[in-house]
Design an enzyme around this catalytic site. Sequence first.
Site, PDB file in Angstrom:
ATOM      1  N   ASP A   1      -1.468 -10.156  -2.506  1.00 42.36           N
ATOM      2  CA  ASP A   1      -0.874 -11.310  -3.180  1.00 42.36           C
ATOM      3  C   ASP A   1      -1.714 -12.560  -2.965  1.00 42.36           C
ATOM      4  O   ASP A   1      -2.323 -12.760  -1.909  1.00 42.36           O
ATOM      5  CB  ASP A   1       0.528 -11.588  -2.610  1.00 42.36           C
TER       6      ASP A   1
ATOM      7  N   ASP B   1       5.592  -2.542  -8.996  1.00 39.68           N
ATOM      8  CA  ASP B   1       5.069  -2.788  -7.649  1.00 39.68           C
ATOM      9  C   ASP B   1       4.863  -1.476  -6.885  1.00 39.68           C
ATOM     10  O   ASP B   1       5.167  -0.395  -7.392  1.00 39.68           O
ATOM     11  CB  ASP B   1       6.057  -3.716  -6.912  1.00 39.68           C
TER      12      ASP B   1
ATOM     13  N   GLU C   1      -0.495  -2.818  -7.568  1.00 40.69           N
ATOM     14  CA  GLU C   1      -0.782  -1.796  -6.555  1.00 40.69           C
ATOM     15  C   GLU C   1      -1.698  -2.348  -5.472  1.00 40.69           C
ATOM     16  O   GLU C   1      -2.060  -1.631  -4.536  1.00 40.69           O
ATOM     17  CB  GLU C   1      -1.365  -0.565  -7.264  1.00 40.69           C
ATOM     18  N   TRP C   2      -2.100  -3.627  -5.591  1.00 34.38           N
ATOM     19  CA  TRP C   2      -2.890  -4.342  -4.574  1.00 34.38           C
ATOM     20  C   TRP C   2      -4.317  -3.810  -4.404  1.00 34.38           C
ATOM     21  O   TRP C   2      -4.982  -4.114  -3.406  1.00 34.38           O
ATOM     22  CB  TRP C   2      -2.188  -4.359  -3.223  1.00 34.38           C
TER      23      TRP C   2
END
Lengths: 401, 401
Positions: free
Chosen positions: B217, B161, B194-195
């Site tokens: 998310d 994450d 890492e979005w």
Amino acid sequence: MKNKALLIVWGLLGLVVATMLRADPDPTAMLPLAANGLAAAPPMGWNSWNKFACGVNEQVVRAAVDAMVDSGMQDVGYRYVVIDDCWQGMRAPDGAIEADPDRFPRGIKALADYVHSKGLLLGIYSDAGSQSCAGRAGSRGHEFQDAQRFAAWGIDYLKYDWCHTGSQDAPSSYRTMALALRATGRPILFSACEWGQARPWLWAADNGVNLWRVGPDIMDRWSGRGDYQLGVLDIVDLAEPRHAAAGPGHWNDPDMLEVGNGGMTEVEYRSHFSLWAEMAAPLIAGNDLAHMTPTTRVLLTNREVIAIDQDRLGAQGHRVARQGDGEVWSKPLADGGRAVLLFNRGDRATTITARWTDLGYPAHVTATLRDVWNGKDLPAVSGAFSADVEAHGVVMVTVTP
Amino acid sequence: MKNKALLIVWGLLGLVVATMLRADPDPTAMLPLAANGLAAAPPMGWNSWNKFACGVNEQVVRAAVDAMVDSGMQDVGYRYVVIDDCWQGMRAPDGAIEADPDRFPRGIKALADYVHSKGLLLGIYSDAGSQSCAGRAGSRGHEFQDAQRFAAWGIDYLKYDWCHTGSQDAPSSYRTMALALRATGRPILFSACEWGQARPWLWAADNGVNLWRVGPDIMDRWSGRGDYQLGVLDIVDLAEPRHAAAGPGHWNDPDMLEVGNGGMTEVEYRSHFSLWAEMAAPLIAGNDLAHMTPTTRVLLTNREVIAIDQDRLGAQGHRVARQGDGEVWSKPLADGGRAVLLFNRGDRATTITARWTDLGYPAHVTATLRDVWNGKDLPAVSGAFSADVEAHGVVMVTVTP
């Protein structure tokens, strides 16, 4: 009119709610780290690189330790003996870093014990990237493990280089090692060797760094550019504009001293050392202490020049006037005086004048003067002080109103 | 004229010498890492976060393992059981990470042994920053140590994450952990969470990452934005433009499945699952496997839909036509056919037409058709295929010329 006001109120409310919802995943990660309490004055010591480069070993370091004591350097404030690159061996299967067994057969712990038995402190070197500059093991991904080991060995100072860092972010990379050093509980002075690329004067102090490089490596030359190296004049011009960033605990580092390594004249070495003291730079000798000439020893151990470097105010002196090739530098001192450097960059002798107004004093003030290198009081004057300065030379005085 | 030519020659020579002298301190550090050989097809499995969040523990994971076997999910390809955030306890004094003793009293190794005894694989979670998203220990500065420990426990998959990373550089942070995982010698699939902030589709594959998130998310909703969360429609629109980056060994990750978690209708869950399969997305279930309804089980275990996701060509399907709220998606398959998704984003039923020319076929070609969800061959047609698609629904067919 009423509708308009309502619209504004709703708009503002929406803004507030939107701000509240926008949870930052990391609101605290880049807050300044509290200072580690070390390097209240610029650190003084010796480092193996400038003279020995990758030829460092146990004998070289022990010889430097003994010479630091015997030469009187310890008496005037030199403390740190720093092993630079090439001490590292392989990592153990669990990742633990080991010293090169050929170069340090008795290990770093034994060496640290020896250094400490002499009342000195031991520094070591690592790199924020995957490898050191000489291609030995880097600390990237091993930071906490390496810091633990350094602490267990009794290390007091870490020089942390920037080779093989790819696209790493410098502030967070140095912060990571700063946090790792702190987690050991041992006070370890932290020196960043990042070459000034990411403007460390803006972030290094807030990320646990005690000194940071302002530019490339120094070379043993008065001026000019080499391969990732700069002469004294060129480095000075990189360090000078950063003067406001320096202070107790956090220093600009124009790199280690070349005094005594043979590439400059005695006059130039005296100017080099004076400029470093004037800039409150770390005074890390880089010559062969065990075999230095009396001239070099005298130069490195001048108590009054060192006192200017170590002055507890911690201000970095800077250029306040130019007169052709001549420059006037001023460093505010804790007693209200100024350390004034009349510095001749040029190839001919010239007269340089420090005006009180350039030092921040009214012209009418009478000030006492002391010739720092010669340890002699000069007649008190008001308004200005002039001196003839030889080519590449300096005259250093304290001016005390 | 002669002098001019000489000047040019000298100028060029100078340029060449200058280039040679300019030694790059790190010419190789960011070269692509060789692929680790894992994730030839998008990984399939289960992850604790979407249902259990920080309530994960040994019982929850064991129940998921048992249910994965008993439900038939293992038979259709689900392999990885992934423990997300909140498994971590404190670090030992030497920095070694430990499992939370309250949640995992028998430790991770025992759990891995159990998972392996069932023919499944175990995944775990960490974070590139100083802390995980839930405030547990992060791996920053401990990467090699943590990787060694994960390997010793028998971990097969790491979700990594991006919380509490401050100003860290994402490519080098993920590369560091990729190198740490490889140094263990154990094959460990590497999932980057890492979005999508640093555009990982551009660099993650070259830095040892097998799948990378394209956005925030997922939330258990058809559409809309939450606090760092997006509904299915919104995530799909982030993943679709990145289709060219996907392929065997390296996949775009639109996040884990919400199928069966209760926030969407059965039709919407079928569309969600279909879109993930069409996009060659990792199929990581996020529901309570031990207590899922037969409807959810049937949905998650449709062999023909899964075969599209896992097709060995590894192409990510993407949008090839829009018709009002209707969309036509096409995913090239290894047999030369296309997995075609007729997708109705809107709130009313609509007819959607896939034209052969949009699929890359000449219009005159006759193709066999198969309704994927219903496992039924349809009459062969040429030129185009149309179907009525319910609101928020899909029709999924394979088109094979």
